[in-house]
Design an enzyme around this catalytic site. Structure first.
Site, PDB file in Angstrom:
ATOM      1  N   ASP A 181      -7.947   6.577  10.664  1.00  0.00           N
ATOM      2  CA  ASP A 181      -7.685   5.075  10.288  1.00  0.00           C
ATOM      3  C   ASP A 181      -9.028   4.806   9.351  1.00  0.00           C
ATOM      4  OD1 ASP A 181      -6.391   2.640  11.935  1.00  0.00           O
ATOM      5  OD2 ASP A 181      -7.778   2.057  10.336  1.00  0.00           O
ATOM      6  N   GLU A 227      -3.529   4.978   7.849  1.00  0.00           N
ATOM      7  CA  GLU A 227      -3.648   5.519   9.375  1.00  0.00           C
ATOM      8  C   GLU A 227      -2.758   6.572   9.568  1.00  0.00           C
ATOM      9  OE1 GLU A 227      -2.684   2.604  12.147  1.00  0.00           O
ATOM     10  OE2 GLU A 227      -2.637   3.840  13.681  1.00  0.00           O
TER      11      GLU A 227
END
Ligand code: TTP
Ligand code: MG
Length: 347
Positions: A7, A106
């Site tokens: 992420d 992500e």
């Protein structure tokens, strides 16, 4: 299979900070125009400097302005962020063929243990995955000058919690033997499916951490939260069987034909649709694709386009033909038809 979760840190704000050197180290809020505190939109994201003032994603921009009027408020330049996202996903593709895109910044990557050990000459796949994770982080930084946080674990649950563990610019590996220690003091909110509402209900039972949550039996959790509760029971123990869902996983199979000239003879249209259905079913069988819905697309000569669908019943070609006919009849006898299409859709 090991899972790596990555992420990006303060994604939109980090890109703006990178592209506007005068913003370096300053509080940055990307989102709606604050209009001196009268703005009505929300914060998309804030960099870590601005987060020190309590500013976070989805907060009203007026509130963010009140918390830190001297912050730099920037509009969302989504095209730019999407381009960066594409570059990052291109890096992922070099290292795994099993990628689940969760959002713009992500993803989960599936990693084969054997391949990891071979590629990095390690006996322990977790050691190998750690090297790979650092390598991916470095590549992103070299190409994009952006930091990311990464987690590696035996499943999606642990990889995700691990990537959050040392944000920003973190790298955390959780081996199976470390699961209980790693999860023990994490707040229940870190489990998927537990949001502020569930957190509140659990807090009423004095359950705040995963260690507390483990005191509740599967039956108790089930009676409190239904099927979800059972999932919490397993998550609290680090057990998670959710597969990686790749984006190019087939969701439907369809075929269509544009007629040489616009047609109004029902017989020709129906027979063409049957022919398409045959091709679609053949492909579905070849790909082992199971479906529950049949869809028909019709485009009239004037380009008006209609679709309709239904749950299929039966299993034979005749059953499917009957469903198709039912759908198609709605569209016949109106205007001349230019295109007909048939599609089967996953349940
Ligand atoms: P996140 O990964 O949730 O946040 P982030 O990357 O800004 O910060 P973190 O370091 O905590 O990961 O979301 C990615 C981007 O998605 C974020 O930069 C902006 C956008 N976004 C919104 O526009 N609105 C939202 O409510 C959230 C949560 C994110
Ligand atoms: Mg992020």
């Amino acid at each position: 299979m090991l899972i790596l979760h990555l992420d990006m840190d303060a994604f939109f704000a980090a890109i703006e900070e990178r592209d506007n050197p005068y913003l370096k180290g300053k509080p940055i809020v990307v989102g709606a125009d604050p209009k001196q505190g009268r703005g009505r939109g929300v914060v998309s994201t804030a960099n870590y400097e601005a987060r020190k003032y309590g500013i976070h994603s989805a907060m009203p921009i007026s509130q963010a302005y009140r918390l830190c009027p001297k912050a730099y408020f920037l509009p969302v330049n989504i095209e730019k962020y999407q381009q960066v996202s594409q570059n990052i996903f291109a890096i992922f593709q070099k290292h795994s063929s099993l990628i689940e895109k969760v959002s713009i910044d992500e993803a989960y990557l599936g990693l084969e243990e054997k391949k990891l050990c071979k590629d990095f000459k390690k006996d322990d796949p977790y050691e190998a995955a750690k090297i790979l994770a650092q390598k991916i982080k470095n590549e992103i930084f070299e190409k994009e000058r952006l930091t990311s946080s990464c987690g590696v674990g035996p499943n999606k649950l642990l990889a995700k919690i691990a990537s959050d563990h040392q944000k920003p610019n973190g790298l955390t590996v959780v081996k199976p033997s470390e699961i209980d220690d790693f999860l023990r003091d994490k707040p229940v909110l870190s489990l998927p499916g537990i949001g502020p509402k569930t957190e509140k209900i659990l807090a009423d039972f004095n359950i705040k951490t995963i260690k507390d949550l483990k005191k509740l039996s599967s039956e108790r959790l089930k009676s409190l939260f239904g099927k979800r509760g059972e999932e919490f029971y397993y998550f609290a123990r680090g057990v998670d069987n959710r597969p990686i869902e790749t984006t190019h996983q087939t969701k439907s199979i369809g075929k269509q034909i544009t007629f040489e000239e616009d047609i109004d003879k029902p017989k020709i249209i129906i027979e063409t649709a049957y022919f398409l259905l045959k091709g679609v079913l053949k492909e579905a069988e070849k790909e082992n694709f199971s479906f529950s819905t049949l869809e028909v697309i019709v485009r009239y000569f004037d380009f008006e386009t209609k679709t309709t669908q239904m749950k299929v019943y039966g299993k034979t070609f005749t059953d499917f033909k009957n469903c198709l006919l039912k759908l198609l009849l709605k569209f016949l006898g109106k205007k001349k038809i230019r295109l007909v299409g048939v599609r089967v859709v996953r349940g």
